[in-house]
Design a protein around this motif. Sequence first.
Motif, PDB file in Angstrom:
ATOM      1  N   ARG A 249       0.725  -1.122  -0.027  1.00  0.00           N
ATOM      2  CA  ARG A 249      -0.157  -0.179   0.012  1.00  0.00           C
ATOM      3  C   ARG A 249       0.903   1.136  -0.020  1.00  0.00           C
ATOM      4  O   ARG A 249       0.596   2.329  -0.477  1.00  0.00           O
ATOM      5  N   THR A 250       2.001   1.125   0.644  1.00  0.00           N
ATOM      6  CA  THR A 250       2.927   2.238   0.566  1.00  0.00           C
ATOM      7  C   THR A 250       3.708   2.590  -0.454  1.00  0.00           C
ATOM      8  O   THR A 250       4.257   3.632  -0.606  1.00  0.00           O
ATOM      9  N   GLY A 251       3.416   1.747  -1.466  1.00  0.00           N
ATOM     10  CA  GLY A 251       4.088   2.050  -2.722  1.00  0.00           C
ATOM     11  C   GLY A 251       5.559   1.743  -2.678  1.00  0.00           C
ATOM     12  O   GLY A 251       6.092   0.966  -3.757  1.00  0.00           O
ATOM     13  N   ASP A 252       6.296   2.365  -2.044  1.00  0.00           N
ATOM     14  CA  ASP A 252       7.753   2.241  -1.984  1.00  0.00           C
ATOM     15  C   ASP A 252       8.383   0.771  -1.638  1.00  0.00           C
ATOM     16  O   ASP A 252       9.335   0.357  -1.817  1.00  0.00           O
ATOM     17  N   HIS A 253       7.213   0.352  -0.766  1.00  0.00           N
ATOM     18  CA  HIS A 253       7.867  -0.933  -0.324  1.00  0.00           C
ATOM     19  C   HIS A 253       6.650  -1.973   0.050  1.00  0.00           C
ATOM     20  O   HIS A 253       5.615  -1.755   0.091  1.00  0.00           O
ATOM     21  N   PHE A 254       6.826  -3.029   0.165  1.00  0.00           N
ATOM     22  CA  PHE A 254       5.562  -4.281   0.218  1.00  0.00           C
ATOM     23  C   PHE A 254       5.313  -4.240   1.744  1.00  0.00           C
ATOM     24  O   PHE A 254       3.936  -4.346   2.097  1.00  0.00           O
ATOM     25  N   TRP A 255       6.332  -3.925   2.491  1.00  0.00           N
ATOM     26  CA  TRP A 255       5.824  -3.673   3.980  1.00  0.00           C
ATOM     27  C   TRP A 255       6.201  -2.365   4.538  1.00  0.00           C
ATOM     28  O   TRP A 255       7.311  -2.000   4.005  1.00  0.00           O
ATOM     29  N   GLY A 256       5.686  -1.773   5.684  1.00  0.00           N
ATOM     30  CA  GLY A 256       5.868  -0.679   6.052  1.00  0.00           C
ATOM     31  C   GLY A 256       7.335  -0.729   6.484  1.00  0.00           C
ATOM     32  O   GLY A 256       8.312   0.482   6.608  1.00  0.00           O
ATOM     33  N   TRP A 257       7.907  -1.821   7.428  1.00  0.00           N
ATOM     34  CA  TRP A 257       8.995  -1.769   8.002  1.00  0.00           C
ATOM     35  C   TRP A 257       9.935  -1.639   7.139  1.00  0.00           C
ATOM     36  O   TRP A 257      11.407  -1.386   7.603  1.00  0.00           O
ATOM     37  N   GLN A 258       9.934  -1.846   5.804  1.00  0.00           N
ATOM     38  CA  GLN A 258      11.216  -1.832   4.911  1.00  0.00           C
ATOM     39  C   GLN A 258      11.667  -0.447   4.536  1.00  0.00           C
ATOM     40  O   GLN A 258      12.740  -0.337   4.103  1.00  0.00           O
ATOM     41  N   ALA A 259      10.895   0.552   5.025  1.00  0.00           N
ATOM     42  CA  ALA A 259      11.329   1.870   5.121  1.00  0.00           C
ATOM     43  C   ALA A 259      12.517   2.043   6.290  1.00  0.00           C
ATOM     44  O   ALA A 259      13.050   3.223   6.489  1.00  0.00           O
ATOM     45  N   HIS A 260      12.460   0.926   7.270  1.00  0.00           N
ATOM     46  CA  HIS A 260      13.488   1.208   8.444  1.00  0.00           C
ATOM     47  C   HIS A 260      14.297  -0.215   8.345  1.00  0.00           C
ATOM     48  O   HIS A 260      14.254  -0.789   9.584  1.00  0.00           O
ATOM     49  N   ALA A 261      14.887  -0.711   7.110  1.00  0.00           N
ATOM     50  CA  ALA A 261      15.607  -2.079   7.129  1.00  0.00           C
ATOM     51  C   ALA A 261      16.815  -2.323   7.454  1.00  0.00           C
ATOM     52  O   ALA A 261      17.226  -3.236   7.508  1.00  0.00           O
ATOM     53  N   GLN A 262      17.379  -1.156   7.845  1.00  0.00           N
ATOM     54  CA  GLN A 262      18.938  -1.033   8.119  1.00  0.00           C
ATOM     55  C   GLN A 262      19.481  -1.958   9.049  1.00  0.00           C
ATOM     56  O   GLN A 262      20.325  -2.586   8.898  1.00  0.00           O
TER      57      GLN A 262
END
Length: 429
Positions: A249-262
């Motif tokens: 849904r967030t477009g950039d990622h499949f899961w929201g956590w992937q914006a914080h994947a480091q």
Amino acid sequence: MTPDLHTRHRAALPDWLALYYADPIELTHGEGRHVWDADGNKYLDFFGGILTTMTAHALPEVTKAVSEQAGRIIHSSTLYLNRPMVELAERVAQLSGIPDARVFFTTSGTEANDAALLLATSHRRSNQILAMRNSYHGRSFSAVGITGNQGWSPTSLSPLQTLYVHGGVRGRGPYAHLSDAEFTEACVADLRDMLGQTRGDVAALIAEPVQGVGGFTSPPDGLYARFRDVLQEHGILWISDEVQTGWGRTGDHFWGWQAHAQSGPPDILTFAKGIGNGMSIGGVVARADVMNCLDANSISTFGGSPITMAAGLANLSYLLEHDLQGNARRVGGLLIERLRAIAAQVEGVREVRGRGLMIGVELVKPGTDQAVPAAATAVLEACRAGGLLIGKGGGHDTSVLRIAPPLSLTVAEAEEGAALLERALRTAP
Ligand SMILES: Cc1ncc(COP(=O)(O)O)c(C=O)c1O
């Protein structure tokens, strides 16, 4: 004379089960991104039944899978092998990004979070939980105990001891004036400070990568990775509540956590809403050692029922085969730009935020930062009059319009919806 449906609803159902609109709508059918009410009025659906109609209304692939499964067997319980459940578990485990993942299916997001809390508190032998301010995680006794949003938390009684952390709301609160990097540092310092003051071990941090009910607010990308590093120093688990942010849904990622994947994936991930396209599927994914830590039996009679799993498989296949995540990124990107351009020209819009097809429009009293719930209600009504359904949210003073259409939204529909919203913003009293 038989009273109308609204009157009957009021008489038969709880007062706290809120309905949208002064004259509530009875939706009778849908197709694609549109729904119709009992009077035959057609609406463009920009809320998808609270982000749940993920692909489209009446998607033929899902309808066919449900009807074929219903013709074979609807329910068997978890006591017997269930092919669609095993297949969906395999696919969700693989998509989750969590190594050696196990999946447990529930019937709702609440129950998924409840299961996650049971796992985390059992694994860590602690009832202390960190949650985010302004969060929402469901309606059960344990879920309201980790809900940092007063408007959705009817009791302060709780089986958990919850500590609320800063970071989920970028644009308000004591750190709002800081740069992204400074904001993140301040929140990490707050987390460290809080951990320094707790007695005993904390079980887990639970967080929505983008807060849903809270008004589509989120921290700078990477904040939860920084939190993760601190949590790992103490052995504290990270639960990502993906009930609204999951499945692209967030477009950039499949899961929201992937914006914080480091710092790697979460230990536990919860999901619900969109995967069933309206069939009641929730679930929790966890590393095997966490999932298997319970030393008593546990079942959900309806969780993973063949009919819901068949729907989930068909829906997930459609989502992946049609790259609806890419569509959310492209069409959502256009929509958010269009809404920002509109907001620059109308009074009383404080911020247009979000990513993909998860967009919040925060309304305030013009010239101030003061929330105006009445304005959000008026815009919702004006949108409805123009043929557009949207949602609302925000802290306890609900003043954010929420836009979250099915992920198959077309460019033409995005433009039509933006024009309808613009008219509503200009005309609402
Ligand atoms: C982030 C989040 N978690 C959990 C829930 C609870 O899900 P359900 O209503 O399916 O119990 C919701 C519902 O809105 C949600 O937004």
